[in-house]
Design a protein around this motif. Structure first.
Motif, PDB file in Angstrom:
ATOM      1  N   ARG A 299       0.840  -1.211   0.000  1.00  0.00           N
ATOM      2  CA  ARG A 299       0.000   0.000   0.000  1.00  0.00           C
ATOM      3  C   ARG A 299       0.871   1.255   0.000  1.00  0.00           C
ATOM      4  O   ARG A 299       0.633   2.189  -0.749  1.00  0.00           O
ATOM      5  CB  ARG A 299      -0.910   0.012   1.227  1.00  0.00           C
ATOM      6  CG  ARG A 299      -2.000  -1.048   1.218  1.00  0.00           C
ATOM      7  CD  ARG A 299      -3.103  -0.740   2.231  1.00  0.00           C
ATOM      8  NE  ARG A 299      -2.668  -0.809   3.615  1.00  0.00           N
ATOM      9  CZ  ARG A 299      -2.608  -1.933   4.336  1.00  0.00           C
ATOM     10  NH1 ARG A 299      -2.974  -3.078   3.782  1.00  0.00           N
ATOM     11  NH2 ARG A 299      -2.219  -1.910   5.587  1.00  0.00           N
ATOM     12  N   MET A 300       1.924   1.252   0.875  1.00  0.00           N
ATOM     13  CA  MET A 300       2.783   2.413   0.952  1.00  0.00           C
ATOM     14  C   MET A 300       3.508   2.623  -0.378  1.00  0.00           C
ATOM     15  O   MET A 300       3.671   3.751  -0.832  1.00  0.00           O
ATOM     16  CB  MET A 300       3.803   2.246   2.081  1.00  0.00           C
ATOM     17  CG  MET A 300       3.195   2.226   3.477  1.00  0.00           C
ATOM     18  SD  MET A 300       2.211   3.679   3.803  1.00  0.00           S
ATOM     19  CE  MET A 300       3.265   4.526   4.941  1.00  0.00           C
ATOM     20  N   ALA A 301       3.942   1.482  -0.975  1.00  0.00           N
ATOM     21  CA  ALA A 301       4.677   1.594  -2.228  1.00  0.00           C
ATOM     22  C   ALA A 301       3.799   2.219  -3.306  1.00  0.00           C
ATOM     23  O   ALA A 301       4.243   3.089  -4.059  1.00  0.00           O
ATOM     24  CB  ALA A 301       5.171   0.221  -2.669  1.00  0.00           C
ATOM     25  N   SER A 302       2.531   1.805  -3.329  1.00  0.00           N
ATOM     26  CA  SER A 302       1.677   2.351  -4.387  1.00  0.00           C
ATOM     27  C   SER A 302       1.449   3.841  -4.141  1.00  0.00           C
ATOM     28  O   SER A 302       1.401   4.642  -5.074  1.00  0.00           O
ATOM     29  CB  SER A 302       0.368   1.572  -4.467  1.00  0.00           C
ATOM     30  OG  SER A 302      -0.627   2.175  -3.687  1.00  0.00           O
ATOM     31  N   ARG A 303       1.338   4.258  -2.871  1.00  0.00           N
ATOM     32  CA  ARG A 303       1.183   5.691  -2.581  1.00  0.00           C
ATOM     33  C   ARG A 303       2.448   6.448  -2.983  1.00  0.00           C
ATOM     34  O   ARG A 303       2.396   7.492  -3.619  1.00  0.00           O
ATOM     35  CB  ARG A 303       0.938   5.912  -1.087  1.00  0.00           C
ATOM     36  CG  ARG A 303      -0.429   5.469  -0.629  1.00  0.00           C
ATOM     37  CD  ARG A 303      -0.625   5.779   0.856  1.00  0.00           C
ATOM     38  NE  ARG A 303      -1.857   5.158   1.338  1.00  0.00           N
ATOM     39  CZ  ARG A 303      -1.887   4.197   2.249  1.00  0.00           C
ATOM     40  NH1 ARG A 303      -0.769   3.751   2.792  1.00  0.00           N
ATOM     41  NH2 ARG A 303      -3.036   3.691   2.623  1.00  0.00           N
ATOM     42  N   ALA A 304       3.605   5.886  -2.578  1.00  0.00           N
ATOM     43  CA  ALA A 304       4.846   6.614  -2.812  1.00  0.00           C
ATOM     44  C   ALA A 304       5.155   6.719  -4.294  1.00  0.00           C
ATOM     45  O   ALA A 304       5.557   7.783  -4.773  1.00  0.00           O
ATOM     46  CB  ALA A 304       5.993   5.924  -2.075  1.00  0.00           C
ATOM     47  N   THR A 305       4.965   5.619  -5.016  1.00  0.00           N
ATOM     48  CA  THR A 305       5.345   5.649  -6.428  1.00  0.00           C
ATOM     49  C   THR A 305       4.433   6.584  -7.214  1.00  0.00           C
ATOM     50  O   THR A 305       4.837   7.101  -8.252  1.00  0.00           O
ATOM     51  CB  THR A 305       5.307   4.246  -7.063  1.00  0.00           C
ATOM     52  OG1 THR A 305       4.108   3.590  -6.673  1.00  0.00           O
ATOM     53  CG2 THR A 305       6.509   3.426  -6.639  1.00  0.00           C
ATOM     54  N   SER A 306       3.230   6.840  -6.707  1.00  0.00           N
ATOM     55  CA  SER A 306       2.385   7.789  -7.423  1.00  0.00           C
ATOM     56  C   SER A 306       2.883   9.221  -7.219  1.00  0.00           C
ATOM     57  O   SER A 306       2.499  10.130  -7.932  1.00  0.00           O
ATOM     58  CB  SER A 306       0.922   7.667  -6.970  1.00  0.00           C
ATOM     59  OG  SER A 306       0.806   8.139  -5.654  1.00  0.00           O
ATOM     60  N   CYS A 307       3.731   9.409  -6.238  1.00  0.00           N
ATOM     61  CA  CYS A 307       4.241  10.764  -5.975  1.00  0.00           C
ATOM     62  C   CYS A 307       5.547  11.038  -6.700  1.00  0.00           C
ATOM     63  O   CYS A 307       5.944  12.182  -6.881  1.00  0.00           O
ATOM     64  CB  CYS A 307       4.477  10.983  -4.486  1.00  0.00           C
ATOM     65  SG  CYS A 307       2.999  10.873  -3.488  1.00  0.00           S
ATOM     66  N   VAL A 308       6.302   9.967  -7.025  1.00  0.00           N
ATOM     67  CA  VAL A 308       7.645  10.155  -7.563  1.00  0.00           C
ATOM     68  C   VAL A 308       7.694   9.562  -8.980  1.00  0.00           C
ATOM     69  O   VAL A 308       7.297   8.430  -9.178  1.00  0.00           O
ATOM     70  CB  VAL A 308       8.682   9.443  -6.658  1.00  0.00           C
ATOM     71  CG1 VAL A 308      10.086   9.666  -7.212  1.00  0.00           C
ATOM     72  CG2 VAL A 308       8.573   9.950  -5.223  1.00  0.00           C
ATOM     73  N   ALA A 309       8.186  10.327  -9.910  1.00  0.00           N
ATOM     74  CA  ALA A 309       8.222   9.851 -11.291  1.00  0.00           C
ATOM     75  C   ALA A 309       9.465  10.367 -12.006  1.00  0.00           C
ATOM     76  O   ALA A 309      10.148  11.250 -11.501  1.00  0.00           O
ATOM     77  CB  ALA A 309       6.970  10.326 -12.028  1.00  0.00           C
ATOM     78  N   VAL A 310       9.770   9.766 -13.173  1.00  0.00           N
ATOM     79  CA  VAL A 310      10.898  10.241 -13.954  1.00  0.00           C
ATOM     80  C   VAL A 310      10.367  11.077 -15.117  1.00  0.00           C
ATOM     81  O   VAL A 310       9.460  10.666 -15.831  1.00  0.00           O
ATOM     82  CB  VAL A 310      11.722   9.060 -14.502  1.00  0.00           C
ATOM     83  CG1 VAL A 310      12.928   9.585 -15.266  1.00  0.00           C
ATOM     84  CG2 VAL A 310      12.137   8.160 -13.374  1.00  0.00           C
TER      85      VAL A 310
ATOM     86  N   ALA B 279      12.056  -0.937 -10.556  1.00  0.00           N
ATOM     87  CA  ALA B 279      11.020  -1.093 -11.568  1.00  0.00           C
ATOM     88  C   ALA B 279      10.422   0.267 -11.920  1.00  0.00           C
ATOM     89  O   ALA B 279      10.188   0.578 -13.100  1.00  0.00           O
ATOM     90  CB  ALA B 279       9.935  -2.031 -11.054  1.00  0.00           C
ATOM     91  N   ARG B 280      10.225   1.089 -10.896  1.00  0.00           N
ATOM     92  CA  ARG B 280       9.603   2.385 -11.107  1.00  0.00           C
ATOM     93  C   ARG B 280      10.471   3.263 -12.020  1.00  0.00           C
ATOM     94  O   ARG B 280       9.969   4.038 -12.804  1.00  0.00           O
ATOM     95  CB  ARG B 280       9.405   3.050  -9.744  1.00  0.00           C
ATOM     96  CG  ARG B 280       8.862   4.451  -9.751  1.00  0.00           C
ATOM     97  CD  ARG B 280       7.403   4.473 -10.182  1.00  0.00           C
ATOM     98  NE  ARG B 280       6.868   5.823 -10.262  1.00  0.00           N
ATOM     99  CZ  ARG B 280       5.859   6.167 -11.048  1.00  0.00           C
ATOM    100  NH1 ARG B 280       5.276   5.261 -11.791  1.00  0.00           N
ATOM    101  NH2 ARG B 280       5.411   7.397 -11.079  1.00  0.00           N
ATOM    102  N   PHE B 281      11.792   3.121 -11.897  1.00  0.00           N
ATOM    103  CA  PHE B 281      12.701   3.956 -12.687  1.00  0.00           C
ATOM    104  C   PHE B 281      13.294   3.202 -13.869  1.00  0.00           C
ATOM    105  O   PHE B 281      14.491   3.324 -14.160  1.00  0.00           O
ATOM    106  CB  PHE B 281      13.824   4.508 -11.807  1.00  0.00           C
ATOM    107  CG  PHE B 281      13.332   5.525 -10.798  1.00  0.00           C
ATOM    108  CD1 PHE B 281      12.728   6.706 -11.234  1.00  0.00           C
ATOM    109  CD2 PHE B 281      13.451   5.300  -9.439  1.00  0.00           C
ATOM    110  CE1 PHE B 281      12.277   7.641 -10.322  1.00  0.00           C
ATOM    111  CE2 PHE B 281      12.993   6.238  -8.531  1.00  0.00           C
ATOM    112  CZ  PHE B 281      12.393   7.410  -8.970  1.00  0.00           C
ATOM    113  N   GLY B 282      12.477   2.376 -14.453  1.00  0.00           N
ATOM    114  CA  GLY B 282      12.879   1.743 -15.694  1.00  0.00           C
ATOM    115  C   GLY B 282      14.118   0.879 -15.589  1.00  0.00           C
ATOM    116  O   GLY B 282      15.006   0.961 -16.424  1.00  0.00           O
ATOM    117  N   GLY B 283      14.183   0.105 -14.548  1.00  0.00           N
ATOM    118  CA  GLY B 283      15.260  -0.873 -14.426  1.00  0.00           C
ATOM    119  C   GLY B 283      16.595  -0.292 -14.029  1.00  0.00           C
ATOM    120  O   GLY B 283      17.625  -0.947 -14.131  1.00  0.00           O
TER     121      GLY B 283
END
Lengths: 465, 545
Positions: free
Chosen positions: B288-299, B354-358
């Motif tokens: 749950r935390m990961a899904s919240r956090a990854t929605s906040c941080v992007a490349v 995974a979030r940052f394209g490997g």
């Protein structure tokens, strides 16, 4: 007699320290780090250079061979004697880990001092051999007579003061405070009776010593009176008792008893200090004769007495006893071996026997505060009734079994409140752990002061004082 | 005359009323013979003398007739200590270390080692070899441990059962009973379910904490089940403490229990449960935390070079709060960045690749971050790496020890670095700190050195000594480095002592040096060398057979 080649134990060295800070500072210097060019000679000289904060290292040299106690010389400015460098050097030497190797020749800086000592020792031996300058026996006798007259005057005056006190009642002594006693004590010093002076000074402290003081004050007044009377009628007393009275009064005496050679085990060594003098008491036990002897040595305030015999060591030596019935004091004469660790333990007695021995000793010297006794198979026990501690027989009194066949009630002697409040008590408890131990100490009317303990199983003596 | 010979004679005569006679004498003495006549005597000038005569007889008689008292109940015996006794030199060394109490010396330390500081090492060494403590040194050892809580665990292990026996007799040493499992009583064997359950239900709080830890050590699941039996009936503070003991041996199997604790009445219990869950990368909370956090941080690739963009959460909803996010920031912090920090901290680090394209952690950390979010984001990753003990991420966040910003006010503070170093292996940690010191000197190294294991590995020791040498040549005073010096005395490998000998001489003073510094430095190095020698001696003494 020198102790050539035999290195001391660390305890023996540390007992030379004049005070606790020196002991600590010396311990820290007892490592190879700051030392260089150290060595020891077969003649008992130990030397070394100790790096201090300055650019030039301190030059430290110690003569351990002198029978009168070690002599020290150090180029440091410390007024402590021995200084921490001398202690550190001796500790390093005692450690025998090769940091202080045996060497034949002294370094140049140490040689003059060693040479001076050799010369002085030589001169002394020659004077001793020639008998020295004999004192005029007539003059000695006259001096002794004059002193006896003074003591007699002092004792009579003290009798008068005691009578005055009892006439007015001890209750008034509580108000009078120290002043009255201090003045009387000073009068006794003038009368050249230091033994009387010390007793009088102690009287002054009793009224402030808590509940039961009238009993203690009356006891001490009565014993002082007994001593006065003993002195005034000394001609009528048996010679042994008269000698005891003289030594209690504080007249000089000498160890003129026949030297007895034995293998003496050091049972206890402890210091008491007042503002002017440090007194070191060393209890010895003759492992062959079974006798107990007391050595006294003194040091000026701030200096440790020169004689240092750590508990648990034994030495083959001659002791000469002082005159007086039941007198245990002796002087150390010739030593045939250096003190070395010994597994021997003194033979012990039960609690009832200990109390009886003190009682017997009082018959010979009624001013005795306590008597040295070794208790065997006793358990240090907290006494909830009194809040103090006692030494209790581990087993019932086997000599008096009750008719039912079971051992009779176990007996106990209280540990004096002073001893029970010191760190020694906890060492005693720790050594015991609830098991019977052997304890050497002083058994008196205030209770038992434990000085040394041996564990139930094998193990070294543990000093409690 | 009532001389001593008379005293002898009277002591042997028997009088049943001697106690009364003495009482009467004391009364007369208190009041004075002017008011009261001594028994059996006529009043007169010699009444005081008669009183003293009688008192002397009674005093000696009373003393000579003293009888031993009946013995009090004999104390129970201390439990046997089966460990072998210390070799004699080690025993002497311990006695020496114990006489060196703080506060007895004071002032400048000079060239002599600080013995008290070596006691912890000595105790660790003795415990490693499994020696029994000499009974007569126990009181001094307990006194030392009383004054220094950090000594207690090692000191009490070494002191053994007899110390507990003593502690029951001396209130000064009560701490020994408190800090020992079960107050010195033996704990039931962890596999003895009935005894464990009984102590768990009837024991004192401290006993229960120790019991729980012991069971957890033995079987994590059994401990969790034990805790569950009484969980709802425990007080909030106790729940918090018990929950904390699940930290050791934490595993996925604990998740259902922790998940349940997220709805606890107490906020602290909820926060701890959330923290524990977030340390389980496979837990639902972590997801749950990961899904919240990854929605906040992007490349963001639109600017040419890839850049991390951050869109901090706009609100802290009930779900976040239930998952342990604290809604109210401390004063001085913006609430959105506060929430973001907590989300990233609780997110499993493995998910970012995974979030940052490997990208690898190194590559991720190297990415630029838009709009000044780098500090917040990197700090949160640091906390996550420490919490999850992730060596790869820790290494990435630490960066190269020689990098220019490693010593400066970079994104990652010194204390965070010290914590990150904790996730690395001993050798790697020492190497990193050695590199740091070689580049940045000692002025900021104290905290980092504190996390390195003792004795220091060779490269680290060499780096510290070289840096000290450079500091000396720079002409500053040694007490600017007293913290590092103290650590070096305790942690440098004793084998280094010989290499240091050259430094103990007092050098010629360069013109720009602080006056007298050379002498003080040589003193400090002498102390270092003698401490190292002492430590080697200590170690060798303990290994003697």
């Amino acid at each position: 007699m020198t102790q050539q080649g035999v290195r001391w134990t660390a305890d023996q060295v540390l007992a030379l320290a004049p005070d606790a800070p020196s002991r600590k500072a010396g311990s820290k210097l007892g490592v190879a780090g700051p030392w260089s060019e150290a060595g020891s000679s077969g003649e008992g000289m130990v030397w070394g250079l100790c790096k201090g904060s300055g650019s030039k290292p301190y030059q430290t040299v110690v003569d351990v061979a002198d029978a009168a106690g070690p002599a020290y010389k150090c180029s440091c400015p410390s007024r402590k004697f021995p200084c921490k460098h001398a202690l550190g050097l001796l500790l390093l030497w005692a450690g025998a880990d090769g940091s202080v190797p045996d060497a034949q020749t002294l370094p140049d800086w140490a040689e003059p001092w060693a040479e001076g000592r050799r010369k002085r020792a030589q001169t002394k031996r020659e004077t001793d051999a020639s008998g020295g300058a004999a004192a005029d026996p007539e003059a000695v006798r006259r001096r002794a007579e004059r002193r006896a007259e003074r003591v007699t005057a002092g004792a009579s005056e003290l009798e008068q003061r005691l009578a005055d006190l009892l006439r007015g009642g001890l209750a008034s002594a509580e108000q009078a405070g120290y002043g009255m006693w201090e003045e009387t004590a000073a009068r006794m010093v003038d009368a050249q009776a230091p033994g009387l002076a010390a007793r009088v000074r102690e009287l002054g402290a009793i009224p402030a010593s808590g509940p039961g003081w009238p009993v203690r004050l009356l006891e001490e007044c009565a014993l002082l009176h007994l001593l006065d009377r003993g002195w005034l009628r000394r001609d009528l007393l048996p010679a042994e008792l008269a000698a005891t009275v003289r030594s209690r009064i504080g007249l000089p005496s000498s160890a003129d008893g026949r030297p007895t050679r034995d293998r003496w085990l050091v049972l206890a060594q402890y210091d008491t200090a007042d503002s002017r003098l440090t007194t070191r008491r060393t209890w010895l036990h003759g492992t062959e004769s079974g006798h107990t002897a007391l050595l006294l040595s003194y040091g000026a305030a701030g200096r440790a007495p020169a004689l240092s015999l750590p508990v648990g060591l034994a030495l083959d030596a001659e002791l000469s006893a002082y005159a007086g019935d039941g007198q245990l004091r002796a002087d150390l004469g010739e030593q045939f071996t250096a003190p070395a660790p010994s597994p021997v333990r003194p033979k012990g007695a039960g609690v009832a026997e200990a109390a009886a021995r003190y009682g017997d000793a009082l018959g010979r010297d009624p001013w005795l505060e306590s008597w040295p006794v070794t208790l065997s198979r006793v358990v240090p026990t907290p006494d909830e009734a009194s809040g103090g501690w006692q030494l209790a027989d581990a087993d019932g009194d086997l000599e008096r079994p009750d008719p039912a066949g079971a051992a009779s009630e176990r007996l106990a002697v209280p540990i004096t409140p002073k001893a029970a409040s010191g760190p020694g008590l906890w060492r005693l408890a720790a050594v015991s752990g609830g098991a019977p131990v052997t304890v050497f100490g002083e058994c008196g009317h205030r209770g038992f002061t434990p000085l040394t303990a041996w564990p139930e199983g094998p193990g070294e003596a543990v000093a409690l004082c | 005359m009532k001389g001593p010979s008379t005293a002898d004679a009277t002591a042997t005569s028997t009088s049943t009323s001697s106690g009364d006679a003495w009482e009467e004498l004391v009364t007369v003495a208190l009041l004075g013979t002017d008011r009261r006549t001594p028994p059996g005597h006529s009043p007169g000038a010699d009444a005081p003398t008669a009183l003293l005569d009688a008192a002397a007889v009674q005093t000696v008689r009373r003393r000579a007739g003293l009888r031993p008292a009946p013995a009090a109940a004999r104390p129970a015996r201390a439990a046997d200590d089966p460990r072998p006794p210390l070799p004699a030199p080690a025993r002497r060394r311990l006695a020496m270390l114990l006489t060196d109490r703080p506060g007895t010396g004071g002032g400048r330390r000079g060239t002599a080692p600080d013995l008290m500081e070596l006691l912890p090492q000595w105790l660790a060494g003795a415990n490693e070899q499994g020696y029994a403590a000499p009974p007569d040194l126990l009181p001094a050892l307990l006194d030392a441990a009383r004054g220094r809580t950090d000594l207690r665990p090692q000191a009490l292990t070494f002191a053994g059962p007899r110390a507990l026996w003593l502690a029951r007799l001396n209130p000064d040493w009560k701490f020994a009973l408190r800090s020992t499992p079960g107050g010195g009583k033996a704990l039931p064997a962890p596999e003895d379910a009935a005894d464990v359950q009984r102590l768990w239900e009837e024991g004192l709080f401290a006993e229960r904490v120790t019991l729980l830890a012991a069971v957890r050590e033995h079987s994590p699941a059994a401990a969790r089940e034990l805790l569950a039996t009484t969980w709802s009936a425990e007080r909030a503070e106790d729940r918090l403490m018990f929950l904390d003991s699940l930290r050791s041996g934490l595993a996925d199997a604990d998740e259902p229990f922790l998940e349940q604790a997220l709805s606890d009445r107490s906020r602290n219990v909820r926060a701890t449960a959330a923290e524990l869950l977030s340390a389980l990368p496979g837990s639902a909370l972590a997801a749950r935390m990961a899904s919240r956090a990854t929605s906040c941080v992007a490349v963001d690739r639109t600017q040419g070079a890839a850049t991390i963009t951050v869109e901090a959460p706009h609100e802290c909803d009930a779900g976040m709060e239930r998952d342990g996010v604290v809604a109210k920031p401390p004063t001085g912090r913006g609430e959105r960045s506060w929430w973001l920090g907590q989300l990233v901290e609780a997110t499993p680090l493995g998910g970012w690749t995974a979030r940052f394209g490997g990208r690898t952690p190194e590559e991720i950390v190297a990415l630029p971050v838009a709009d000044d979010w780098q500090g917040e984001l990197h700090a949160a990753w640091c906390r996550a790496a420490v919490r999850q003990r992730d060596a790869v991420w820790s290494r990435a966040l630490l960066g190269a020890p020689a990098s220019p910003d490693a010593g400066g006010p970079g994104a990652v503070s010194l204390s965070e670095r010290a914590k990150l170093l904790g996730s690395l292996s001993d050798g790697e940690r020492a190497e990193w700190v050695a590199g740091f010191i070689a580049t940045h000197g000692l002025s900021e190294a104290f905290q980092l050195l504190g996390v390195c294991t003792q004795p220091w590995a060779e490269p680290l020791g060499r780096a510290v000594v070289d840096a000290l040498n450079i500091a000396r040549d720079a002409g500053s005073y040694p007490w600017s480095f007293s913290g590092v010096m103290g650590l070096a005395e305790r942690c440098l490998d004793p084998a280094e002592a010989s290499r240091l000998d050259g430094l103990t001489a007092t050098p010629d003073e360069p013109e720009d040096a602080a006056p007298g510094a050379g002498g003080y430095w040589s003193e400090a190095f002498q102390r270092l060398v003698s401490t190292l020698r002492l430590r080697r001696a200590m170690r060798d003494e303990l290994r003697e057979t």
